[in-house]
Design a protein around this motif. Structure first.
Motif, PDB file in Angstrom:
ATOM      1  N   GLN A 253     -12.418  11.470 -13.677  1.00 29.87           N
ATOM      2  CA  GLN A 253     -11.817  11.356 -12.359  1.00 29.87           C
ATOM      3  C   GLN A 253     -10.311  11.118 -12.475  1.00 29.87           C
ATOM      4  N   ARG A 254      -9.587  11.494 -11.440  1.00 30.65           N
ATOM      5  CA  ARG A 254      -8.155  11.221 -11.394  1.00 30.65           C
ATOM      6  C   ARG A 254      -7.951   9.712 -11.308  1.00 30.65           C
ATOM      7  N   GLU A 255      -6.996   9.210 -12.064  1.00 41.16           N
ATOM      8  CA  GLU A 255      -6.761   7.773 -12.096  1.00 41.16           C
ATOM      9  C   GLU A 255      -5.280   7.450 -11.946  1.00 41.16           C
ATOM     10  N   LEU A 256      -5.024   6.270 -11.414  1.00 39.99           N
ATOM     11  CA  LEU A 256      -3.653   5.800 -11.265  1.00 39.99           C
ATOM     12  C   LEU A 256      -3.045   5.526 -12.636  1.00 39.99           C
ATOM     13  N   VAL A 257      -1.782   5.926 -12.792  1.00 44.91           N
ATOM     14  CA  VAL A 257      -1.028   5.579 -13.999  1.00 44.91           C
ATOM     15  C   VAL A 257       0.012   4.518 -13.667  1.00 44.91           C
ATOM     16  N   ALA A 258       0.882   4.828 -12.709  1.00 46.00           N
ATOM     17  CA  ALA A 258       1.937   3.889 -12.334  1.00 46.00           C
ATOM     18  C   ALA A 258       2.439   4.266 -10.954  1.00 46.00           C
ATOM     19  N   VAL A 259       2.833   3.268 -10.170  1.00 48.81           N
ATOM     20  CA  VAL A 259       3.262   3.541  -8.806  1.00 48.81           C
ATOM     21  C   VAL A 259       4.254   2.500  -8.320  1.00 48.81           C
ATOM     22  N   PHE A 260       5.241   2.964  -7.540  1.00 51.30           N
ATOM     23  CA  PHE A 260       6.121   2.087  -6.774  1.00 51.30           C
ATOM     24  C   PHE A 260       5.536   1.950  -5.376  1.00 51.30           C
ATOM     25  N   THR A 261       5.641   0.771  -4.781  1.00 52.89           N
ATOM     26  CA  THR A 261       5.248   0.617  -3.390  1.00 52.89           C
ATOM     27  C   THR A 261       6.461   0.262  -2.541  1.00 52.89           C
ATOM     28  N   ARG A 262       6.335   0.481  -1.231  1.00 54.96           N
ATOM     29  CA  ARG A 262       7.424   0.157  -0.314  1.00 54.96           C
ATOM     30  C   ARG A 262       7.738  -1.335  -0.351  1.00 54.96           C
ATOM     31  N   ALA A 263       6.711  -2.109  -0.623  1.00 55.22           N
ATOM     32  CA  ALA A 263       6.895  -3.566  -0.685  1.00 55.22           C
ATOM     33  C   ALA A 263       7.747  -3.985  -1.879  1.00 55.22           C
ATOM     34  N   GLY A 264       8.030  -3.046  -2.763  1.00 57.59           N
ATOM     35  CA  GLY A 264       8.899  -3.363  -3.888  1.00 57.59           C
ATOM     36  C   GLY A 264       8.170  -3.679  -5.176  1.00 57.59           C
ATOM     37  N   THR A 265       6.863  -3.516  -5.157  1.00 50.68           N
ATOM     38  CA  THR A 265       6.097  -3.796  -6.372  1.00 50.68           C
ATOM     39  C   THR A 265       5.917  -2.535  -7.203  1.00 50.68           C
ATOM     40  N   THR A 266       5.664  -2.760  -8.478  1.00 54.55           N
ATOM     41  CA  THR A 266       5.364  -1.675  -9.402  1.00 54.55           C
ATOM     42  C   THR A 266       4.027  -1.992 -10.065  1.00 54.55           C
ATOM     43  N   ASN A 267       3.104  -1.060 -10.007  1.00 54.33           N
ATOM     44  CA  ASN A 267       1.777  -1.284 -10.571  1.00 54.33           C
ATOM     45  C   ASN A 267       1.502  -0.266 -11.680  1.00 54.33           C
ATOM     46  N   TYR A 268       0.902  -0.758 -12.739  1.00 54.87           N
ATOM     47  CA  TYR A 268       0.535   0.098 -13.874  1.00 54.87           C
ATOM     48  C   TYR A 268      -0.954  -0.036 -14.167  1.00 54.87           C
ATOM     49  N   SER A 269      -1.524   1.058 -14.645  1.00 54.87           N
ATOM     50  CA  SER A 269      -2.873   0.987 -15.198  1.00 54.87           C
ATOM     51  C   SER A 269      -2.848   0.115 -16.445  1.00 54.87           C
TER      52      SER A 269
ATOM     53  N   VAL B 229      -3.776  16.126 -17.231  1.00 58.28           N
ATOM     54  CA  VAL B 229      -2.810  16.686 -16.290  1.00 58.28           C
ATOM     55  C   VAL B 229      -2.264  15.521 -15.484  1.00 58.28           C
ATOM     56  N   TYR B 230      -0.966  15.406 -15.453  1.00 57.16           N
ATOM     57  CA  TYR B 230      -0.306  14.311 -14.743  1.00 57.16           C
ATOM     58  C   TYR B 230       0.210  14.822 -13.400  1.00 57.16           C
ATOM     59  N   TYR B 231      -0.111  14.080 -12.361  1.00 52.85           N
ATOM     60  CA  TYR B 231       0.247  14.471 -11.004  1.00 52.85           C
ATOM     61  C   TYR B 231       1.173  13.435 -10.376  1.00 52.85           C
ATOM     62  N   CYS B 232       2.187  13.931  -9.711  1.00 51.67           N
ATOM     63  CA  CYS B 232       3.041  13.075  -8.894  1.00 51.67           C
ATOM     64  C   CYS B 232       2.380  12.919  -7.527  1.00 51.67           C
ATOM     65  N   ASN B 233       2.507  11.741  -6.956  1.00 51.26           N
ATOM     66  CA  ASN B 233       1.866  11.435  -5.672  1.00 51.26           C
ATOM     67  C   ASN B 233       2.833  10.668  -4.788  1.00 51.26           C
ATOM     68  N   ALA B 234       2.820  10.989  -3.502  1.00 49.21           N
ATOM     69  CA  ALA B 234       3.641  10.247  -2.542  1.00 49.21           C
ATOM     70  C   ALA B 234       2.850  10.051  -1.258  1.00 49.21           C
ATOM     71  N   VAL B 235       3.003   8.894  -0.681  1.00 51.30           N
ATOM     72  CA  VAL B 235       2.384   8.584   0.611  1.00 51.30           C
ATOM     73  C   VAL B 235       3.489   8.506   1.653  1.00 51.30           C
ATOM     74  N   PHE B 236       3.460   9.419   2.610  1.00 52.45           N
ATOM     75  CA  PHE B 236       4.482   9.491   3.654  1.00 52.45           C
ATOM     76  C   PHE B 236       3.781   9.394   4.991  1.00 52.45           C
ATOM     77  N   LEU B 237       4.143   8.382   5.762  1.00 52.45           N
ATOM     78  CA  LEU B 237       3.467   8.069   7.036  1.00 52.45           C
ATOM     79  C   LEU B 237       1.981   7.876   6.734  1.00 52.45           C
ATOM     80  N   VAL B 238       1.114   8.698   7.271  1.00 57.42           N
ATOM     81  CA  VAL B 238      -0.331   8.522   7.042  1.00 57.42           C
ATOM     82  C   VAL B 238      -0.904   9.591   6.135  1.00 57.42           C
ATOM     83  N   SER B 239      -0.027  10.392   5.519  1.00 58.67           N
ATOM     84  CA  SER B 239      -0.499  11.496   4.690  1.00 58.67           C
ATOM     85  C   SER B 239      -0.140  11.279   3.227  1.00 58.67           C
ATOM     86  N   GLU B 240      -0.963  11.878   2.382  1.00 62.51           N
ATOM     87  CA  GLU B 240      -0.775  11.787   0.942  1.00 62.51           C
ATOM     88  C   GLU B 240      -0.422  13.177   0.423  1.00 62.51           C
TER      89      GLU B 240
END
Length: 115
Positions: free
Chosen positions: A44-60, A92-103
């Protein structure tokens, strides 16, 4: 609408490094979250790393201490610096962005780590 264009994948030997880039078609300040996911064959596709609007950074847990996510706000680009790569990072590495209510997803870039 948001377009995400990844680059930087390729073939690397175990222990090597690669840097992935993801260029967005709009200001990354407008995203609720932006980051990287990966999908290995048969998994399954899994999270690697992400920035959030709240200012946090999360890593697997599997990449902590080896991968670093960063961004260049002026270029609307997010990077993933990958070090100490292992064959288990092949995916395969995918970039992801959440804008308003869409991914939104990029087209994906292949990273292959040989032993």
């Amino acid at each position: 609408q948001v377009q995400l264009v990844e680059s930087g994948g390729g073939l690397v030997q175990a222990g090597g490094s690669l840097r992935l880039s993801c260029a967005a078609s709009r200001s990354i300040f407008s995203f609720n979250a932006m980051g990287w996911y990966r999908q290995a064959p048969g998994k399954q596709r899994e999270l690697v790393a992400v920035f959030t609007r709240a200012g946090t950074t999360n890593y697997s847990d599997s990449v902590k201490g080896r991968f670093t996510i960063s961004r260049d706000n002026a270029k609307n680009t997010v990077y993933l610096q990958m070090s100490s790569l292992d064959p288990g990072d092949t995916a395969v590495y995918y970039c992801n962005a959440v804008f308003l209510v869409s991914e939104y997803w990029g087209q994906g870039t292949q990273v292959t780590v040989s032993s």
